[in-house]
Design a protein around this motif. Structure first.
Motif, mmCIF file in Angstrom:
data_model
loop_
_atom_site.group_PDB
_atom_site.id
_atom_site.type_symbol
_atom_site.label_atom_id
_atom_site.label_comp_id
_atom_site.label_asym_id
_atom_site.label_seq_id
_atom_site.Cartn_x
_atom_site.Cartn_y
_atom_site.Cartn_z
ATOM 1 N N TYR A 79 0.846 -1.188 0.000
ATOM 2 C CA TYR A 79 0.000 0.000 0.000
ATOM 3 C C TYR A 79 0.885 1.242 0.000
ATOM 4 C CZ TYR A 79 1.084 0.539 4.988
ATOM 5 O OH TYR A 79 1.734 0.722 6.179
ATOM 6 N N THR A 80 0.283 2.394 -0.226
ATOM 7 C CA THR A 80 1.011 3.659 -0.211
ATOM 8 C C THR A 80 0.618 4.434 1.031
ATOM 9 O OG1 THR A 80 1.037 3.720 -2.630
ATOM 10 C CG2 THR A 80 1.519 5.780 -1.474
ATOM 11 N N ARG A 101 6.067 3.779 -0.369
ATOM 12 C CA ARG A 101 5.543 2.429 -0.594
ATOM 13 C C ARG A 101 5.795 1.589 0.662
ATOM 14 N NH1 ARG A 101 8.534 -1.358 -4.882
ATOM 15 N NH2 ARG A 101 10.160 -0.906 -3.356
ATOM 16 N N ARG A 102 4.751 0.979 1.194
ATOM 17 C CA ARG A 102 4.864 0.178 2.408
ATOM 18 C C ARG A 102 4.201 -1.187 2.201
ATOM 19 N NH1 ARG A 102 6.281 3.259 7.065
ATOM 20 N NH2 ARG A 102 7.511 5.000 6.263
ATOM 21 N N VAL A 103 4.480 -2.079 3.140
ATOM 22 C CA VAL A 103 3.918 -3.423 3.113
ATOM 23 C C VAL A 103 3.471 -3.772 4.527
ATOM 24 C CG1 VAL A 103 4.383 -5.867 2.656
ATOM 25 C CG2 VAL A 103 5.428 -4.106 1.212
ATOM 26 N N ARG A 104 2.339 -4.465 4.635
ATOM 27 C CA ARG A 104 1.879 -4.917 5.950
ATOM 28 C C ARG A 104 1.302 -6.329 5.826
ATOM 29 N NH1 ARG A 104 -2.477 -0.450 5.460
ATOM 30 N NH2 ARG A 104 -4.127 -1.453 4.247
ATOM 31 N N VAL A 154 9.300 -7.230 6.868
ATOM 32 C CA VAL A 154 7.949 -7.242 7.432
ATOM 33 C C VAL A 154 7.694 -8.523 8.211
ATOM 34 C CG1 VAL A 154 5.488 -7.072 6.907
ATOM 35 C CG2 VAL A 154 7.129 -5.705 5.618
ATOM 36 N N HIS A 155 8.195 -9.659 7.723
ATOM 37 C CA HIS A 155 8.021 -10.912 8.458
ATOM 38 C C HIS A 155 8.700 -10.850 9.822
ATOM 39 C CE1 HIS A 155 6.757 -13.957 5.096
ATOM 40 N NE2 HIS A 155 5.796 -13.128 5.453
ATOM 41 N N ASP A 188 14.799 1.410 8.701
ATOM 42 C CA ASP A 188 14.130 2.688 8.972
ATOM 43 C C ASP A 188 12.656 2.703 8.609
ATOM 44 O OD1 ASP A 188 14.252 2.666 6.233
ATOM 45 O OD2 ASP A 188 15.292 4.578 6.014
ATOM 46 N N LYS A 189 12.103 1.570 8.142
ATOM 47 C CA LYS A 189 10.682 1.513 7.800
ATOM 48 C C LYS A 189 9.898 0.631 8.760
ATOM 49 C CE LYS A 189 10.025 2.703 2.968
ATOM 50 N NZ LYS A 189 10.807 2.514 1.774
ATOM 51 N N TYR A 190 10.446 -0.506 9.115
ATOM 52 C CA TYR A 190 9.708 -1.466 9.923
ATOM 53 C C TYR A 190 10.432 -1.825 11.228
ATOM 54 C CZ TYR A 190 7.835 -2.063 5.204
ATOM 55 O OH TYR A 190 7.308 -1.837 3.965
#
Length: 336
Positions: A213-214, A220-223, A261-262, A274-276
């Motif tokens: 998703y944005t 741009r990110r992921v969950r 993300v995992h 720096d994102k997750y």
């Protein structure tokens, strides 16, 4: 196409009397293109999108559907895959002028190279391609340093802060073959990563569906999301380093930000992510503390890949050692 012919004719008349204040473009004549080895196996729609720079995607599919694009004088659909010596008729279309490659010439550490493949060791902090505020990346720099290369394309991608093995194809047939191997899951890609925490299991499977998703900031990110894409990572414990653990991550699927993300969803922060990751931890790691040196990057390194050579059929395994900055950081964690 009569309408297209009228449009092109009017464009010529208008530009002859008064130049249009628009992006420079050219109106091509009918092109008869003979397919070489580099484009064998490529779908006709992707081939057209590549050669018709600046032409709206909708218009490319329109000329395909209307039969204006012919292969060996016959009509084809957008799923047709090109064969050696096919003759493709491309009708006149208005195309933007090609932009010069202004990327600086650069070479990277080469792990393997032959007539079909180029495998490099990408440093952390270098994007694989330009875009999203980045003027150029690995692929643009390599093309600038190899101006005579007829074909050079990324086989896969690595995040900007991820270091390690990056495959590039020097022939269209190699690109198609390797993409097929990755779709079928016959390639084996492994990464080294450092997490904060006491990882218990020697070998652990994590299967969590991922959704892209944005975010509000445009990133741009992921969950993890129930209706996301099936994703599977196998983590192997390699060694404990005080409050940290070094893991090998084996990708069974290749989703965006999958390892990061995992780990995050399992309660573990990747050092420097720096994102997750853990932002307070990252700030702490940026500064040396006691005998521990600073970590100024994300600790994720693509260290091994196994695949079948697209031409010889030989099984190949390529390795990249852990970068010196990561190795030194690990050693500093052991000093008391």
């Amino acid at each position: 196409m009569k309408d297209l012919a009228k449009f092109n004719s009017k464009s010529h008349e208008k530009s002859a009397s008064k130049p249009e204040p628009t992006t420079p473009a050219t109106v091509a004549q009918v092109q008869m293109l003979t397919i070489s080895e580099e484009d064998v196996g490529q779908r006709i729609d992707n081939f057209l999108l590549k050669i018709c720079k600046g032409v709206p995607k909708s218009h490319v599919y329109q000329i395909l559907r209307s039969g204006q694009v012919r292969v060996n004088k016959g009509r084809i659909d957008q799923l047709y895959r090109l064969k050696l010596d096919d003759v493709v008729r491309v009708p006149p279309v208005r195309m933007a002028e090609a932009k010069p490659n202004n990327a600086p010439r650069a070479e990277f550490k080469i792990l393997f190279e032959d007539a079909h493949l180029l495998i490099i060791d990408k440093p952390s902090g270098v994007a694989v391609h330009g875009g999203s505020g980045i003027s150029y990346g690995v692929i643009e720099q390599l093309r600038a340093s190899r101006p005579d290369a007829k074909f050079l394309e990324l086989v896969h991608r690595l995040d900007r802060e991820t270091s390690g093995i990056l495959l590039l194809a020097k022939k269209r047939s190699a690109l198609t073959n390797l993409h097929e191997q990755m779709r079928e899951g016959t390639t084996d890609k492994r990464y080294l990563t450092l997490i904060q925490g006491d990882w218990k299991n020697q070998r652990q499977h994590i299967k969590l569906p991922l959704h892209k998703y944005t975010a509000a900031d445009g990133e741009r990110r992921v969950r993890v999301q129930a209706d996301g894409m099936e994703s599977h990572t196998i983590f192997t414990l390699l060694r404990h380093y005080g409050a940290f653990t070094l893991l090998e991550a084996e990708l069974k699927t290749g989703r965006t930000h999958q390892i990061r993300v995992h780990l995050s969803a399992s309660g573990f922060a990747m050092a420097g992510d720096d994102k997750y990751g853990d932002f307070a931890l990252n700030r702490q790691l940026l500064k040396a503390e006691g005998m521990r040196i600073a970590l100024k990057r994300m600790f994720l390194h693509a260290h091994q890949i196994t695949f079948t050579h697209p031409e010889t059929g030989e099984k190949m395994t390529v390795n990249s050692p852990l970068p010196q900055d990561c190795e030194q950081f690990l050693m500093s964690l052991l000093v008391k």
